[in-house]
Each structure stands twice: as C-alpha cells, then as structure tokens.
Design a protein around this motif. Structure first.
Motif, PDB file in Angstrom:
ATOM      1  N   CYS A  31       0.890  -1.202  -0.019  1.00 18.73           N
ATOM      2  CA  CYS A  31      -0.036   0.151   0.234  1.00 18.73           C
ATOM      3  C   CYS A  31       0.860   1.336   0.126  1.00 18.73           C
ATOM      4  O   CYS A  31       0.401   2.379  -0.404  1.00 18.73           O
ATOM      5  N   CYS A  46      -1.817  -6.077   7.150  1.00 15.31           N
ATOM      6  CA  CYS A  46      -2.224  -4.775   6.804  1.00 15.31           C
ATOM      7  C   CYS A  46      -3.778  -4.866   6.844  1.00 15.31           C
ATOM      8  O   CYS A  46      -4.301  -6.063   6.211  1.00 15.31           O
ATOM      9  N   LYS A  48      -5.924  -2.913   5.120  1.00 18.69           N
ATOM     10  CA  LYS A  48      -6.312  -2.351   3.771  1.00 18.69           C
ATOM     11  C   LYS A  48      -6.250  -3.394   2.718  1.00 18.69           C
ATOM     12  O   LYS A  48      -7.164  -3.612   2.140  1.00 18.69           O
ATOM     13  N   CYS A  49      -5.096  -4.150   2.571  1.00 18.85           N
ATOM     14  CA  CYS A  49      -4.881  -5.343   1.612  1.00 18.85           C
ATOM     15  C   CYS A  49      -5.008  -6.686   1.932  1.00 18.85           C
ATOM     16  O   CYS A  49      -4.957  -7.447   1.125  1.00 18.85           O
TER      17      CYS A  49
END
Length: 58
Positions: A31, A46, A48-49
């Motif tokens: 990211c 992470c 987010k991903c």
C-alpha cells in the motif's frame, strides 16, 4: 447501548525529535507510506489489503 467510535489516535504512530519524525509502526510494502500494519503476536498484517508478514522465531 453502543458507544460512539472515537477514531484512530495517529499521534501514537509517530515520534518527533527536534525537526525529525520517526514512524513507530511498520508500513505496508504493497500500500505504501501512510498505511501502517497491525502487530500481532506472531505476524504483522495490513488491514487495507490483507498483506501478512510472519515474525521470525527467536
């Protein structure tokens, strides 16, 4: 009764010494800068991903 979300306390992610800023948490390599990884007992992940790095055994 549900409590209101207070948000992320971003001041805990950085340390300022004079005119230098140091990141205290690991940054996600996929990211990029600004996305920190959560630290668990045996891994970094992470949110987010979904990228995961496993910690080395001592």
């Amino acid at each position: 009764m549900a409590t209101k979300n207070t948000g992320v306390q971003k001041y805990k992610y950085y340390k300022v010494e004079g005119d230098k800023v140091e990141r205290l948490k690991k940054v996600c390599p996929k990211c990029g800068a600004g996305v920190f990884m959560a630290e668990h007992l045996n891994r970094y992940s992470c949110g987010k991903c979904g990228y995961t790095e496993w910690k080395k055994n001592k």
